[in-house]
Scaffold this motif. Structure first.
Motif, PDB file in Angstrom:
ATOM      1  N   LEU A 287       0.840  -1.191   0.000  1.00 33.08           N
ATOM      2  CA  LEU A 287       0.000   0.000   0.000  1.00 33.08           C
ATOM      3  C   LEU A 287       0.883   1.251   0.000  1.00 33.08           C
ATOM      4  CD1 LEU A 287      -2.681  -1.165   2.579  1.00 33.08           C
ATOM      5  CD2 LEU A 287      -2.882  -1.126   0.075  1.00 33.08           C
ATOM      6  N   ARG A 288       0.319   2.348  -0.471  1.00 37.60           N
ATOM      7  CA  ARG A 288       1.080   3.599  -0.573  1.00 37.60           C
ATOM      8  C   ARG A 288       0.240   4.698   0.050  1.00 37.60           C
ATOM      9  NH1 ARG A 288       1.682   7.246  -5.233  1.00 37.60           N
ATOM     10  NH2 ARG A 288       3.708   8.294  -5.206  1.00 37.60           N
ATOM     11  N   THR A 289       0.826   5.396   1.016  1.00 37.53           N
ATOM     12  CA  THR A 289       0.073   6.422   1.724  1.00 37.53           C
ATOM     13  C   THR A 289       1.027   7.405   2.366  1.00 37.53           C
ATOM     14  OG1 THR A 289      -1.770   6.744   3.272  1.00 37.53           O
ATOM     15  CG2 THR A 289      -0.045   5.197   3.945  1.00 37.53           C
ATOM     16  N   HIS A 290       0.481   8.501   2.894  1.00 37.77           N
ATOM     17  CA  HIS A 290       1.284   9.481   3.625  1.00 37.77           C
ATOM     18  C   HIS A 290       1.367   9.054   5.088  1.00 37.77           C
ATOM     19  CE1 HIS A 290       0.379  11.940   0.060  1.00 37.77           C
ATOM     20  NE2 HIS A 290       1.447  12.626   0.377  1.00 37.77           N
ATOM     21  N   VAL A 291       2.578   8.728   5.534  1.00 37.89           N
ATOM     22  CA  VAL A 291       2.763   8.239   6.893  1.00 37.89           C
ATOM     23  C   VAL A 291       4.167   8.617   7.347  1.00 37.89           C
ATOM     24  CG1 VAL A 291       3.644   5.951   6.252  1.00 37.89           C
ATOM     25  CG2 VAL A 291       2.341   6.211   8.369  1.00 37.89           C
ATOM     26  N   LEU A 292       4.400   8.602   8.683  1.00 39.76           N
ATOM     27  CA  LEU A 292       5.677   9.025   9.256  1.00 39.76           C
ATOM     28  C   LEU A 292       5.955  10.467   8.848  1.00 39.76           C
ATOM     29  CD1 LEU A 292       7.727   5.732   8.741  1.00 39.76           C
ATOM     30  CD2 LEU A 292       6.580   6.505  10.803  1.00 39.76           C
TER      31      LEU A 292
ATOM     32  N   PRO B 113      -1.243  11.898  14.292  1.00 40.62           N
ATOM     33  CA  PRO B 113      -1.370  13.143  15.054  1.00 40.62           C
ATOM     34  C   PRO B 113      -0.230  14.125  14.796  1.00 40.62           C
ATOM     35  CG  PRO B 113      -1.904  11.270  16.444  1.00 40.62           C
ATOM     36  CD  PRO B 113      -1.332  10.703  15.174  1.00 40.62           C
ATOM     37  N   ARG B 114       1.003  13.601  14.695  1.00 40.28           N
ATOM     38  CA  ARG B 114       2.136  14.487  14.463  1.00 40.28           C
ATOM     39  C   ARG B 114       2.136  15.019  13.033  1.00 40.28           C
ATOM     40  NH1 ARG B 114       6.096  13.629  11.864  1.00 40.28           N
ATOM     41  NH2 ARG B 114       5.636  11.410  11.781  1.00 40.28           N
ATOM     42  N   VAL B 115       1.832  14.163  12.046  1.00 41.61           N
ATOM     43  CA  VAL B 115       1.749  14.621  10.666  1.00 41.61           C
ATOM     44  C   VAL B 115       0.622  15.636  10.526  1.00 41.61           C
ATOM     45  CG1 VAL B 115       1.356  13.922   8.272  1.00 41.61           C
ATOM     46  CG2 VAL B 115       2.727  12.475   9.787  1.00 41.61           C
TER      47      VAL B 115
END
Length: 398
Positions: free
Chosen positions: A80-85, A106-108
């Motif tokens: 999967l491909r997503t916005h994380v970290l 929460p931080r992103v």
């Protein structure tokens, strides 16, 4: 540990070098692109096709998939491909997507908050947009960005808001990557692509993050882990200590040199590693015939490869001799290495049916480097599945 050993150990842990034993893990060495992502926990996927090359080249050459095969694994939801970290695209395993997003969203979200305020992405208005997205992708319907923009017609969103609405939908576990439609990426319903799992305490999630980071990136420092994950130094130092406890010391801090108080060329006092990977690397070093750790071996790595982005700037381990400041990205964007040290840039470009691979060397290659470079160019050509014309610029010293 000098700089050469640091590079050797990182290349091995990264899966860019092999030997008598692959880095130890309960699941064994990777055999598919999904295995590579699972072992790495999260792999930066900002450049879509180049990032797939980065996954493929960590698999044995005899079993290496081409780009179409890696793309098919992503389409099937095995990756999967997503916005994380850090708030950029990453490839993740479906079983890790939920807890990674729960830990880092929460931080992103705080990083994105300025843009959300600018575009009015808040409250009931934002909820209506996310509900419209959810309805559009329900029942296995994968939607392109343009199609999702259409479902917001009439809601009065200003230009520029769409990208941040989509990221908000990812962070809130409404959307995640779907199957491509031609060259267009799509979004799918998060719960239809990601298996359910119980919430995890943040300290437990961060300990696993630290453990799996070191499996494929050690030796690395707390600052490296902080830069890679986006979590604070305080968070990651606690996570490293927790990882050491929960692995019975397999995750361990490297001893300082008794005289200098430093660990090799890294110049840091907090390098950590996975002892099982270190043992496998040592076994490989003792078997010179099986080792492929050649100082003249050339690698063509994509610009956001984990060998580059898995560590904090200035990344002195990969810089050429005599260069102290970070090498600024340029075109061609991607990085050419010999023995883990950067010696130039490269990129492929595709115009219609013509594909050109351009190389910009910073110094002349040795005969063995030239042979290795030509071999890896052939590997890129096989990955792309089309004939590649090669253009080599004159040497351009830094």
């Amino acid at each position: 540990m000098d700089a050469a050993e640091l590079r050797s150990r990182r290349l091995f842990a990264q899966g860019l070098r092999s030997g008598t034993d692959a880095p130890a893990a309960a699941s064994g060495p990777p055999s598919t692109p999904a295995d590579v992502v699972r072992r790495s926990l999260a792999v930066q996927g900002q450049e879509y096709l180049p990032s797939q090359w980065g996954l493929a080249q960590r698999l044995p050459l005899a079993d290496r998939p081409d780009g179409a095969s890696v793309g098919a694994a992503i389409d099937r939801g095995e990756i999967l491909r997503t916005h994380v970290l850090r708030p950029t695209w990453h490839h993740v395993d479906p079983a890790d997507a939920r807890w990674l997003l729960e830990a880092s969203a929460p931080r992103v979200g705080r990083i994105q908050a300025t843009y959300e305020r600018r575009y009015g992405i808040e409250g009931e208005r934002a909820a209506r947009a996310l509900d419209a997205f959810a309805e559009a992708v329900a029942g296995g319907r994968h939607r392109t960005r343009a199609e999702l923009a259409e479902v917001l017609d009439g809601q009065g969103w200003p230009g520029g808001a769409m990208v941040f609405l989509l990221i908000r939908a990812e962070l809130d576990r409404v959307l995640i990557s779907g199957a491509s439609v031609g060259k267009q990426r799509t979004y799918a319903a998060f719960d239809e692509r990601v298996p359910p799992s119980a919430p995890r305490p943040l300290d437990d999630a961060l300990a696993e993050l630290a453990e799996r980071f070191l499996l494929t990136r050690g030796p690395a420092s707390a600052r490296d882990l902080s830069a890679w994950s986006g979590f604070t130094l305080r968070d990651v130092r606690a996570a490293l200590a927790d990882a050491a406890d929960r692995t019975g010391g397999r995750i361990e801090r490297l001893a300082l040199d008794a005289e200098s108080g430093a660990v090799g060329a890294a110049g840091a006092d907090d390098l950590w590693h996975d002892a099982s990977v270190a043992a496998a690397w040592s076994a490989r070093e003792r078997d010179a015939e099986a080792s492929d750790d050649d100082p003249e071996r050339v690698d063509l790595l994509q610009a956001y490869d984990e060998y580059i982005m898995g560590y904090a700037s200035p990344r002195a381990y990969l810089q050429p001799p005599g260069i102290e400041s970070p090498v600024i990205p340029e075109f061609p964007l991607h990085a050419m290495f010999a023995g883990g040290t950067m010696i130039g840039r490269w990129a492929w470009t595709q115009q219609g049916r013509r594909t050109t691979l351009r190389i910009v060397p910073w110094r002349g290659p040795s005969a063995r480097e030239l042979e290795s470079r030509d071999a890896v160019i052939a590997e890129v050509e096989a990955f792309l599945g089309v004939p590649v014309a090669v253009e080599v610029d004159p040497v351009t010293p830094l």
